[in-house]
Design a protein around this motif. Structure first.
Motif, PDB file in Angstrom:
ATOM      1  N   SER A  79       7.969 -83.349 -31.228  1.00 58.37           N
ATOM      2  CA  SER A  79       7.298 -82.632 -30.240  1.00 58.37           C
ATOM      3  C   SER A  79       7.759 -81.541 -29.115  1.00 58.37           C
ATOM      4  CB  SER A  79       8.157 -84.442 -29.385  1.00 58.37           C
ATOM      5  OG  SER A  79       7.184 -85.573 -29.463  1.00 58.37           O
ATOM      6  N   VAL A  80       9.321 -81.324 -28.831  1.00 51.14           N
ATOM      7  CA  VAL A  80       9.305 -79.800 -28.426  1.00 51.14           C
ATOM      8  C   VAL A  80       8.279 -78.734 -28.866  1.00 51.14           C
ATOM      9  CG1 VAL A  80      11.059 -77.915 -28.392  1.00 51.14           C
ATOM     10  CG2 VAL A  80      11.342 -80.733 -27.881  1.00 51.14           C
ATOM     11  N   THR A  81       7.670 -78.740 -30.201  1.00 48.80           N
ATOM     12  CA  THR A  81       7.326 -77.590 -31.115  1.00 48.80           C
ATOM     13  C   THR A  81       5.524 -77.690 -30.164  1.00 48.80           C
ATOM     14  OG1 THR A  81       8.791 -77.896 -32.788  1.00 48.80           O
ATOM     15  CG2 THR A  81       6.321 -76.419 -32.989  1.00 48.80           C
ATOM     16  N   VAL A  82       5.510 -78.757 -30.679  1.00 52.37           N
ATOM     17  CA  VAL A  82       3.876 -79.303 -29.633  1.00 52.37           C
ATOM     18  C   VAL A  82       3.609 -78.591 -28.168  1.00 52.37           C
ATOM     19  CG1 VAL A  82       2.058 -80.940 -29.563  1.00 52.37           C
ATOM     20  CG2 VAL A  82       3.089 -80.578 -32.002  1.00 52.37           C
ATOM     21  N   ALA A  83       4.835 -78.846 -27.508  1.00 50.31           N
ATOM     22  CA  ALA A  83       4.718 -78.591 -26.311  1.00 50.31           C
ATOM     23  C   ALA A  83       4.773 -77.525 -26.154  1.00 50.31           C
ATOM     24  CB  ALA A  83       6.418 -79.619 -25.680  1.00 50.31           C
ATOM     25  N   LEU A  84       5.564 -76.671 -26.661  1.00 51.42           N
ATOM     26  CA  LEU A  84       5.634 -75.538 -26.299  1.00 51.42           C
ATOM     27  C   LEU A  84       3.914 -74.555 -26.735  1.00 51.42           C
ATOM     28  CD1 LEU A  84       7.002 -72.730 -25.963  1.00 51.42           C
ATOM     29  CD2 LEU A  84       7.881 -72.363 -28.090  1.00 51.42           C
ATOM     30  N   ALA A  85       3.402 -75.154 -27.295  1.00 45.85           N
ATOM     31  CA  ALA A  85       2.413 -74.444 -28.029  1.00 45.85           C
ATOM     32  C   ALA A  85       1.339 -75.144 -26.528  1.00 45.85           C
ATOM     33  CB  ALA A  85       1.617 -75.369 -29.373  1.00 45.85           C
ATOM     34  N   ALA A  86       1.221 -76.450 -26.572  1.00 44.62           N
ATOM     35  CA  ALA A  86       0.262 -76.532 -25.190  1.00 44.62           C
ATOM     36  C   ALA A  86       0.566 -76.187 -24.586  1.00 44.62           C
ATOM     37  CB  ALA A  86       0.374 -78.591 -25.563  1.00 44.62           C
ATOM     38  N   LEU A  87       2.195 -75.264 -24.011  1.00 50.33           N
ATOM     39  CA  LEU A  87       2.765 -74.872 -22.767  1.00 50.33           C
ATOM     40  C   LEU A  87       1.924 -73.189 -22.806  1.00 50.33           C
ATOM     41  CD1 LEU A  87       4.193 -74.783 -19.871  1.00 50.33           C
ATOM     42  CD2 LEU A  87       5.803 -73.499 -21.088  1.00 50.33           C
ATOM     43  N   ARG A  88       2.063 -73.230 -23.713  1.00 50.04           N
ATOM     44  CA  ARG A  88       1.952 -71.595 -24.209  1.00 50.04           C
ATOM     45  C   ARG A  88      -0.092 -71.544 -23.583  1.00 50.04           C
ATOM     46  NH1 ARG A  88       5.980 -70.461 -22.592  1.00 50.04           N
ATOM     47  NH2 ARG A  88       7.502 -69.849 -24.154  1.00 50.04           N
ATOM     48  N   ARG A  89      -0.658 -72.383 -24.343  1.00 51.80           N
ATOM     49  CA  ARG A  89      -2.235 -72.324 -24.173  1.00 51.80           C
ATOM     50  C   ARG A  89      -2.808 -72.532 -23.068  1.00 51.80           C
ATOM     51  NH1 ARG A  89      -5.711 -73.665 -28.469  1.00 51.80           N
ATOM     52  NH2 ARG A  89      -7.186 -75.151 -26.779  1.00 51.80           N
TER      53      ARG A  89
END
Length: 347
Positions: free
Chosen positions: A270-280
């Motif tokens: 979840s943390v890894t996906v959240a970071l990628a989603a935030l950057r996008r």
């Protein structure tokens, strides 16, 4: 000036509405779980907002929550988990309705004023942060805590968190850390700080047809998070969640090391996906675009996520000992994360 409580009616279970002069009132009425949102509540709010939009005698809408604990603790994720475990309903249906409501609020044709007192989390942020006037208090505790239940920050919140000062929004998105009312203002999730007792007066002014803005705030917001930007901005850089955690764990600031521990307690996926989603989300120009990402990503993410286990540990068995599928952030396969975003349009 109109004053006093209006005559509330209940167009649906666990929702109250009223017409107070020129003001349309909506009150979440499920106080025991801090007004956690069900699909029926979301559908009823959507319908009521349309009715108020069509009513020429209504010039503004105000949202608050029943009880003395907060506006809204978020979606009823225990119910959504049950749908997943039993196959009794499709959770995507919930998100479709919720995100459509969030988009309606963001584009609402009349002033939409939200009273973000005490607990405002997850779906509660979705009901309030997209409004035109968002009022917090010194009692407000706001958060997007999804990485702690095996999901990712949704309801369009990443639109604001990706635009917050420095890396403060990244810290909040990845850790799910709580923020004060002043913090919420600083990161763009709220507009003004008021005394809790001022809410009835504000509603009365809206009912009398006044147009209000952030100048109604009667408290000076002092954000503790902004005061900590030195270590936050230093550690939360780049696109590698494991590197962020390592930077936090070795930083001399005690608050940074505490954030490292908090990050390690969250679902690594979840943390890894959240970071990628935030950057996008940084490259997206509207709340609608972020909500579209939320829906597409959630649909792809849920089947292989830690959501069922995270909700079990926090809210069902309440042992606070989730068994995440990855032992650490470094164990998350970047190729898997890339595939989750593979079908999403580029921002």
């Amino acid at each position: 000036m109109l004053s006093g409580e209006p005559d509330w009616t209940a167009p649906a279970e666990e929702l109250l509405v009223a017409r107070q002069g020129a003001l349309g009132r909506i009150r979440l009425n499920r106080p025991r779980p801090i007004n956690a949102l069900t699909l029926a509540m979301i559908e009823a709010i959507t319908s009521q907002l349309q009715d108020f939009a069509d009513d020429e005698t209504i010039t503004a809408v105000a949202l608050d929550g029943a009880g003395d604990r907060g506006l809204c603790s978020g979606a009823d994720v225990r119910e959504i988990r049950e749908w997943v475990v039993t196959g009794s309903a499709d959770p995507v249906r919930f998100w479709q309705a919720e995100y459509a409501l969030n988009a309606t609020i963001a584009d609402y044709p009349k002033p939409y004023v939200a009273f973000m007192d005490q607990v405002v989390m997850g779906g509660g942020i979705g009901l309030s942060a997209h409004g035109s006037l968002r009022l917090v208090t010194e009692r407000t505790t706001a958060a997007m805590p999804e990485t702690g239940i095996g999901f990712f920050p949704d309801v369009g919140a990443l639109y604001y968190l990706s635009r917050g000062p420095g890396a403060v929004g990244t810290h909040l998105a990845l850790t799910g850390a709580s923020m004060s009312g002043a913090d919420a203002i600083a990161v763009g999730l709220a507009d003004a700080l008021i005394a809790p007792a001022a809410w009835p007066t504000i509603c009365a002014r809206l009912a009398a047809g006044e147009e209000l803005d952030a100048s109604v705030g009667d408290r000076t917001p002092v954000s503790g998070l902004i005061a900590q930007r030195a270590w936050i901005d230093t550690c939360y850089t780049g696109n590698d969640a494991a590197a962020i955690e390592a930077a936090l764990s070795t930083h001399p600031a005690a608050e940074a090391r505490a954030a490292s521990g908090l990050l390690r307690s969250r679902s690594p996926l979840s943390v890894t996906v959240a970071l990628a989603a935030l950057r996008r989300a940084t490259g997206m120009s509207s709340v609608a675009q972020v909500l579209d990402q939320d829906l597409r990503l959630g649909t792809a993410f849920l089947p292989g996520s830690d959501f069922v286990e995270g909700v079990r540990a926090l809210l069902v068995d309440k042992d606070n000992a989730p068994q995440w599928q990855h032992a650490s952030l470094a164990a998350v396969d970047p190729a898997h994360v890339a595939r989750l975003f593979g079908s999403l349009p580029q921002p």
